[in-house]
Design an enzyme around this catalytic site. Structure first.
Site, PDB file in Angstrom:
ATOM      1  N   TYR A 136       0.855  -1.188   0.000  1.00 41.10           N
ATOM      2  CA  TYR A 136       0.000   0.000   0.000  1.00 41.10           C
ATOM      3  C   TYR A 136       0.887   1.232   0.000  1.00 41.10           C
ATOM      4  O   TYR A 136       1.512   1.561   1.009  1.00 41.10           O
ATOM      5  CB  TYR A 136      -0.921  -0.043   1.222  1.00 41.10           C
ATOM      6  CG  TYR A 136      -1.901   1.104   1.379  1.00 41.10           C
ATOM      7  CD1 TYR A 136      -2.124   2.048   0.380  1.00 41.10           C
ATOM      8  CD2 TYR A 136      -2.622   1.245   2.566  1.00 41.10           C
ATOM      9  CE1 TYR A 136      -3.028   3.085   0.547  1.00 41.10           C
ATOM     10  CE2 TYR A 136      -3.535   2.276   2.741  1.00 41.10           C
ATOM     11  CZ  TYR A 136      -3.728   3.192   1.726  1.00 41.10           C
ATOM     12  OH  TYR A 136      -4.626   4.220   1.912  1.00 41.10           O
ATOM     13  N   LYS A 164      -1.273  -1.203  -4.174  1.00 43.05           N
ATOM     14  CA  LYS A 164      -2.317  -0.168  -4.140  1.00 43.05           C
ATOM     15  C   LYS A 164      -1.574   1.148  -4.292  1.00 43.05           C
ATOM     16  O   LYS A 164      -0.927   1.625  -3.368  1.00 43.05           O
ATOM     17  CB  LYS A 164      -3.102  -0.222  -2.835  1.00 43.05           C
ATOM     18  CG  LYS A 164      -4.227   0.801  -2.732  1.00 43.05           C
ATOM     19  CD  LYS A 164      -5.017   0.597  -1.439  1.00 43.05           C
ATOM     20  CE  LYS A 164      -6.220   1.518  -1.350  1.00 43.05           C
ATOM     21  NZ  LYS A 164      -5.853   2.910  -1.038  1.00 43.05           N
TER      22      LYS A 164
END
Length: 299
Positions: A136, A164
């Site tokens: 992330y 992400k």
């Protein structure tokens, strides 16, 4: 499972009561509402879920309840990032034990960790998760704007399935897609969803998707069909919504919009403040305008 993870996913909102406790019924309704909208997956305990304001037990309860309600209908990614690597490892193992499809973690934040320390952090979580792992990357909140080479090193770690990518650096996203044609890249900023997909993302994760999922799915489908004009027309509508919601208090506004649609959207935890009557009225206008505008776009 890798194919199923290439999806449009909501970063799940988590409702709280006035006393700050978790509204479990509201959370169940929020999961159901997302699935009814056609969302293709849920990213649980991310920034949108106010994760860093929860205790470890509360994080586990959110993970377990979301898994129970979703019932295998959509893939689930557990965000387990924490400054306490012991907590993060425990949550990664817990997510695996209750049937999550993948685990994710934000890069370590607040302290100015060296990149080598980040790598070791991820190695520890990957070992504990034994699941596909999603890095992330959100430099605006972590303060760590990693280079293409550093992100590539993270993507090459064992079991890392993708990233992400919550950055507006579309050049960097495109370069990562070029380097890693088989990895999953999620666009993370809702306001550039169309641009991210055009640059090579094959999925998207967003907070506003709790409300706007049908439009985002249309953007994804328009990009896939080569309908750039249609995708951008829908992105304009989405961005009008985002601009209004952010100015009004994003998470509070999104939760109130759930309440307007029959879901117990609940409140945010302090120090977030509840919406005033004026802001509630503005939220109603933003939602109404969004639904009217999105319905008027033929794409």
């Amino acid at each position: 499972m890798m194919k199923q993870l290439r999806a449009v996913m909501s970063a799940l909102l988590v409702p709280f009561r006035e006393d700050g406790s978790l509204d479990e019924e509201g959370l169940a309704q929020t999961v159901e509402f997302n699935i009814a909208q056609g969302i293709e997956g849920l990213y649980v305990n991310g920034s949108t879920g106010e994760n860093h304001m929860l205790s470890t037990d509360e994080k586990k309860r959110v993970l377990s309840l979301a898994r129970e309600v979703a019932g295998g209908r959509v893939p689930l990614i557990a965000q387990v990032g924490s400054l306490d690597v012991r907590e993060a490892r425990g949550l990664a193992g817990y997510a695996r034990s209750i049937g999550y499809d993948a685990v994710s973690s934000v890069t370590p934040f607040y302290y100015q960790f060296a990149f080598e320390e980040m790598v070791e952090y991820y190695r520890a979580l990957i070992e504990s998760a034994s699941l596909p792992f999603i890095v992330y990357f959100i430099p605006a909140l972590t303060g760590k704007n990693l280079s293409k080479q550093q992100l590539a090193e993270l993507l090459e770690l064992p079991s890392v399935a993708g990233i992400k990518f919550t950055s507006d650096n579309m050049f960097q996203l495109e370069r990562l897609r070029r380097l890693f044609p088989d990895k999953i890249i999620y666009n993370g900023y809702d306001e550039i969803c169309a641009s991210g997909l055009m640059a090579g993302a094959d999925g998207a994760i967003g907070s506003t998707f709790n409300i706007t999922a049908p439009v985002v799915l249309r953007i994804r489908d328009a990009v896939a069909a080569g309908n750039t004009a249609g995708a951008l027309a829908l992105q304009h509508v989405l961005n009008d919504f985002i601009e209004g919601a952010v100015a009004n208090g994003l998470y509070q506004t999104l939760k109130y919009m759930l309440t307007l649609q029959g879901v117990s959207g609940g409140l945010c935890r302090p120090p977030f403040l509840p919406l005033t009557e004026e802001r509630m009225a503005r939220a109603r206008d933003i939602l109404g305008q969004f639904k009217a505008a999105s319905g008027a776009v033929n794409a």
